[in-house]
Design a protein around this motif. Structure first.
Motif, mmCIF file in Angstrom:
data_model
loop_
_atom_site.group_PDB
_atom_site.id
_atom_site.type_symbol
_atom_site.label_atom_id
_atom_site.label_comp_id
_atom_site.label_asym_id
_atom_site.label_seq_id
_atom_site.Cartn_x
_atom_site.Cartn_y
_atom_site.Cartn_z
ATOM 1 N N ALA A 204 0.862 -1.333 0.064
ATOM 2 C CA ALA A 204 -0.182 -0.063 0.072
ATOM 3 C C ALA A 204 0.899 1.224 0.064
ATOM 4 O O ALA A 204 0.496 2.349 0.542
ATOM 5 N N ALA A 205 2.090 1.206 -0.454
ATOM 6 C CA ALA A 205 2.763 2.306 -0.625
ATOM 7 C C ALA A 205 2.233 3.671 -1.242
ATOM 8 O O ALA A 205 2.613 4.718 -0.751
ATOM 9 N N LEU B 207 1.290 15.045 9.613
ATOM 10 C CA LEU B 207 1.029 14.888 11.052
ATOM 11 C C LEU B 207 0.946 13.390 11.363
ATOM 12 O O LEU B 207 1.532 12.758 12.266
ATOM 13 N N LEU B 208 0.254 12.674 10.480
ATOM 14 C CA LEU B 208 0.156 11.327 10.689
ATOM 15 C C LEU B 208 1.415 10.478 10.230
ATOM 16 O O LEU B 208 1.840 9.505 10.940
ATOM 17 N N GLY B 209 1.993 11.002 9.464
ATOM 18 C CA GLY B 209 3.362 10.604 9.026
ATOM 19 C C GLY B 209 4.313 10.856 10.243
ATOM 20 O O GLY B 209 5.024 9.811 10.244
ATOM 21 N N ALA C 3 1.849 6.832 0.998
ATOM 22 C CA ALA C 3 2.524 7.914 0.681
ATOM 23 C C ALA C 3 1.772 9.409 0.689
ATOM 24 O O ALA C 3 2.349 10.378 1.479
ATOM 25 N N GLY C 4 0.661 9.334 0.262
ATOM 26 C CA GLY C 4 -0.350 10.475 0.402
ATOM 27 C C GLY C 4 -0.753 10.792 1.630
ATOM 28 O O GLY C 4 -0.658 11.989 2.224
ATOM 29 N N LEU C 5 -1.137 9.749 2.625
ATOM 30 C CA LEU C 5 -1.575 9.979 3.984
ATOM 31 C C LEU C 5 -0.466 10.509 4.758
ATOM 32 O O LEU C 5 -0.661 11.218 5.707
ATOM 33 N N GLY D 184 2.668 11.471 3.968
ATOM 34 C CA GLY D 184 3.529 12.498 3.157
ATOM 35 C C GLY D 184 5.193 12.007 3.269
ATOM 36 O O GLY D 184 6.233 12.634 3.393
ATOM 37 N N LEU D 185 5.323 10.617 3.166
ATOM 38 C CA LEU D 185 6.468 9.913 2.961
ATOM 39 C C LEU D 185 6.744 9.677 1.547
ATOM 40 O O LEU D 185 5.643 9.340 1.020
ATOM 41 N N HIS D 186 7.767 9.440 0.897
ATOM 42 C CA HIS D 186 8.074 9.044 -0.499
ATOM 43 C C HIS D 186 7.435 7.431 -0.537
ATOM 44 O O HIS D 186 7.831 6.881 0.132
ATOM 45 N N GLU D 187 6.937 7.402 -1.807
ATOM 46 C CA GLU D 187 6.286 5.817 -2.005
ATOM 47 C C GLU D 187 7.520 5.254 -2.045
ATOM 48 O O GLU D 187 7.502 3.828 -1.476
ATOM 49 N N SER D 188 8.687 5.516 -2.930
ATOM 50 C CA SER D 188 9.752 4.558 -3.047
ATOM 51 C C SER D 188 10.179 4.146 -1.448
ATOM 52 O O SER D 188 10.688 3.024 -1.510
#
Length: 135
Positions: free
Chosen positions: A32-33, A102-104, A37-39, A41-45
């Motif tokens: 679920a990357a 904030l969730l990240g 990633a959107g939720l 705020g971290l890079h998908e990779s």
């Protein structure tokens, strides 16, 4: 070489729970990357690679947890890897490489604290575990 009694001990239970949670987290991050990633705020990779790297690690932990004995140096390696993962996770938040939501931030800090907790439990389990000579 010395080995530690593993199964049904604090060490064995810690390795098993660490393995199960690492595997579940790894599978979630890998599969679920993109939505994560959107939720977060971290890079998908970053999520995909970190998740993928957790899968064989988790399998190793579960494998070791069900063994009757486990090598003391191997347990030390697991403790060190867990500490490094926790520290690196927190250091990641201090860089400009990611812009977590904030969730990240909460996800990253929570998993870092959990991994540090597993390192501590495994260390305590190793220190308090019964040692046997291995051939």
């Amino acid at each position: 070489m010395t080995a530690l009694i593993s199964s049904k001990s604090l060490l064995g239970r810690s390795l098993l729970v660490d393995g199960i949670i690492s595997g579940a987290t790894g599978a979630l991050m890998f599969l679920a990357a993109s939505p994560l990633a959107g939720l977060l705020g971290l890079h998908e990779s970053l999520l995909r690679i970190a998740g993928f790297s957790l899968l064989p690690y988790a399998a190793l932990l579960v494998f070791l947890a069900v063994r009757p004995t486990v090598s003391r140096p191997l347990v030390w390696g697991i403790v060190v890897v867990n500490v490094l993962w926790a520290v690196d996770s927190l250091l990641l938040l201090t860089t400009d490489w990611v812009a977590p939501t904030l969730l990240g931030y909460a996800f990253t800090v929570f998993q870092a604290v959990a991994v540090a907790g597993f390192a501590a439990l495994e260390y305590v389990g190793m220190r308090g575990g019964r040692t046997v000579l291995a051939a």
